[in-house]
Design an enzyme around this catalytic site. Structure first.
Site, PDB file in Angstrom:
ATOM      1  N   HIS A 104      -6.738  23.922   2.309  1.00 59.01           N
ATOM      2  CA  HIS A 104      -7.550  23.049   3.168  1.00 59.01           C
ATOM      3  C   HIS A 104      -6.727  22.290   4.207  1.00 59.01           C
ATOM      4  O   HIS A 104      -7.006  21.131   4.518  1.00 59.01           O
ATOM      5  CB  HIS A 104      -8.343  22.057   2.324  1.00 59.01           C
ATOM      6  N   HIS A 179     -17.890  21.125   2.737  1.00 52.91           N
ATOM      7  CA  HIS A 179     -17.556  21.243   1.313  1.00 52.91           C
ATOM      8  C   HIS A 179     -18.461  20.359   0.447  1.00 52.91           C
ATOM      9  O   HIS A 179     -18.000  19.778  -0.547  1.00 52.91           O
ATOM     10  CB  HIS A 179     -16.084  20.886   1.087  1.00 52.91           C
ATOM     11  N   GLU A 316     -19.802  27.362   0.713  1.00 54.99           N
ATOM     12  CA  GLU A 316     -18.994  27.096   1.895  1.00 54.99           C
ATOM     13  C   GLU A 316     -19.009  28.308   2.829  1.00 54.99           C
ATOM     14  O   GLU A 316     -18.369  29.325   2.548  1.00 54.99           O
ATOM     15  CB  GLU A 316     -17.561  26.773   1.479  1.00 54.99           C
TER      16      GLU A 316
END
Length: 358
Positions: A104, A179, A316
């Site tokens: 991420h 998310h 996602e």
């Protein structure tokens, strides 16, 4: 539209939270920390309003949390093997923050930054647009980058629309998504393993034990990964299957092997008790489904207790994880032209109840 805002302190500075309530009484709450979703409150089959998005009691707890609760990870959502990738023969090194890999965008990724915000109220819908500037070299990524996330909430329909976009001044990589974790029986109702899930895409990415794609694409047919016919999330989650063993549940990317040009329905989630239905639409060729396998020990929830594993599921919509390290996938990773604007990612979270045209 009723628009309310409040300020909350954090170690990164003040966070602003915006609550949008439409004519039906349904609402969403959004935060400048990580351009995140704090709550989504929609009616169940009895007309009672239910908060179906997991979230924390303290707004500052979203900072540096493990689950990346509700936020916008970046620059590159998902894992990049060993935190390394190359552009035009030059190798770049990212921070390692997930086993041997970068996840991420690194520990100071977009999800852990306070974004700017602008509210635009209209007769039909209201939009909150978050923006963030990431300088050249930020977390090891090349190029100055501007990221933008726009959330729209209409007056008469419970459809949360998300548009994510980046712009850069040199070749770099980007992969933005949202998310949020959903529990359609209510954020404090416990496990989502009894929720029914359908997924459009009939293939998924094989990963190694660290959940990094190997490059192999496998068919879901005949495996526990098959959601092309709706089934409860928990039906096969304990099967002795490599992908499930690696992730302690589902933490994989389902993919379309053919190009996706238009927004289409890619997932449908149904609550076991509430009758609430979530349809997810996107223009992206990948859908990562993460069943909250490591939610245990998270900060206190909005209901005052820590969440347990499997209390929520994240859907996602994005490009493919580790795409920069797979030349055959490079069109899912690169922004190759100077001053280029990435094709926006569109995600619609559409909420209804069973029997309401379903």
């Amino acid at each position: 539209m009723k628009i309310e805002s409040r300020i909350a302190p954090s170690p990164k500075g003040d966070i602003t939270l915006y609550r949008l309530t439409n004519r039906t009484g349904a609402s969403v709450e959004l935060s400048t920390l990580g351009a995140g979703i704090i709550s989504v409150v929609v009616p169940d089959r009895n007309g009672s309003l239910v908060d179906v998005a997991l979230g924390y009691q303290n707004p500052a707890d979203y900072l540096y949390d493990g689950p990346c609760m509700g936020k916008t990870p970046g620059r590159f959502a998902g894992r990049i093997a060993k935190g390394q990738f190359s552009i035009d023969g030059k190798q770049y090194q990212l921070p390692i923050n997930n086993g041997p890999n970068s996840l991420h965008g690194g520990p100071e990724g977009f999800q852990n930054q306070v974004w700017n915000a602008q509210v635009e109220e209209g007769d039909i819908l209201t939009t909150v647009t978050f923006s963030f500037f990431s300088p050249d070299g930020d977390m090891g990524y090349p190029g100055n980058m501007v990221a933008r996330v726009a959330y729209s909430w209409p007056e008469t329909e419970n459809r949360l629309s998300v548009e994510l976009m980046t712009m850069t001044d040199r070749p770099t990589i980007a992969n933005l998504t949202n998310h949020a974790y959903f529990n359609l029986d209510g954020e404090n109702s416990g496990s989502v393993l009894n929720h029914t899930l359908w997924l459009r895409y009939p293939h998924y990415l094989i990963t190694d034990a660290d959940l990094v794609p190997t490059g192999e694409i496998a068919a879901v047919k005949g495996t526990p990964m098959d959601f092309t016919r709706p089934k409860a999330i928990g039906d096969d989650i304990k099967q002795n299957f490599q992908a499930l063993n690696y992730g302690k549940g589902y933490d994989n990317c389902w993919v379309s092997k053919t190009p996706v040009f238009d927004t289409q329905k890619v997932a449908e989630l149904r609550g076991a008790q509430s009758g609430i239905v979530l349809e997810v639409e996107t223009n992206k060729p990948g859908v990562v489904v993460y069943t909250g396998n490591w939610l245990g020990g998270s900060p206190l929830s909005k209901s005052g207790r820590p969440y347990n594993d499997y209390d929520g599921v994240a859907i996602e919509c994005q490009n493919w994880p580790d795409a920069p390290n797979h030349p055959e996938w490079e069109d899912l990773a690169y922004l190759p032209e100077q001053y280029s604007v990435e094709e926006p990612t569109y995600i619609d979270f559409c909420f209804s109840v069973e029997g309401d045209g379903k």
